[in-house]
Enzyme design. Structure first.
Site, PDB file in Angstrom:
ATOM      1  CB  CYS A   1      -0.886   0.044   1.249  1.00  0.00           C
ATOM      2  SG  CYS A   1      -1.878  -1.428   1.516  1.00  0.00           S
ATOM      3  CB  CYS A   2       2.105   3.780  -1.704  1.00  0.00           C
ATOM      4  SG  CYS A   2       1.590   3.718  -3.434  1.00  0.00           S
ATOM      5  N   GLY A   3       0.082   5.785  -1.134  1.00  0.00           N
ATOM      6  CA  GLY A   3      -1.009   6.746  -1.262  1.00  0.00           C
ATOM      7  C   GLY A   3      -2.030   6.337  -2.310  1.00  0.00           C
TER       8      GLY A   3
ATOM      9  CB  ALA B   1      -3.773   4.575   2.340  1.00  0.00           C
TER      10      ALA B   1
ATOM     11  N   GLY C   1      -1.358   3.390  -4.496  1.00  0.00           N
ATOM     12  CA  GLY C   1      -1.154   1.993  -4.869  1.00  0.00           C
ATOM     13  C   GLY C   1      -0.403   1.857  -6.183  1.00  0.00           C
TER      14      GLY C   1
END
Length: 160
Positions: A64-66, A108, A68
């Protein structure tokens, strides 16, 4: 299953919630970080998860990152890895059934934690069975190997 889990600082809270949920589902979780909300770059985390999947240390990965997107791109640079960005359950199911994606990525800042949990559950409950999709995945794998061999030959030619 043994699941590798990783994020950057933008998705730390989501990762922590997803980690608990995966454990509730009965899977083992290996947390690759990050381990706080302090700023961290995601590529190394994505590379590590991808490499450990290729070494058979993990069954699957979730990153996950800001958005994806970044973790999907980074993980996809590991030879043999198919990372799928999914923000809905249908895509998560197809990532496995049609593409045998070893890594699921999510953003996220795009979806909430409860939707992320649903996406993760469907992804983990789905299993690749081959068939027509197996042929297509094999074509991707074959082309990747062709590119890697060509790169190796070009590298040797450049340095001789």
């Amino acid at each position: 299953m043994r699941i590798g889990l990783g994020s950057d600082h933008n998705a730390f809270d989501m990762k922590e919630s997803v980690k608990s949920y995966i454990q509730e589902l009965g899977h083992e979780v290996i947390d690759y970080g990050c381990h706080s909300c302090s700023e961290v770059d995601y590529p190394e985390v994505a590379f590590e998860v991808g490499q450990d999947i290729m070494k058979n240390k993990l069954d699957r990965g979730i990153l996950c990152c800001g958005t994806g997107i970044g973790v999907a791109i980074a993980a996809g640079k590991v030879p043999g890895i198919r990372a799928a960005l999914c923000h809905d359950t249908y895509s998560a199911e197809r990532a496995q059934l049609s593409n045998n994606a070893q890594i699921l990525t999510m953003g996220a800042k795009v979806i909430g934690v409860e939707v992320a949990k649903q996406v993760v559950k469907v992804y983990l409950d789905s299993h690749f069975s081959g068939g027509n999709s197996g042929r297509k995945v094999q074509q991707i794998t074959d082309k990747e190997q062709e590119f890697l061999k060509g790169e190796s030959a070009q590298h040797e030619k450049t340095y001789k």
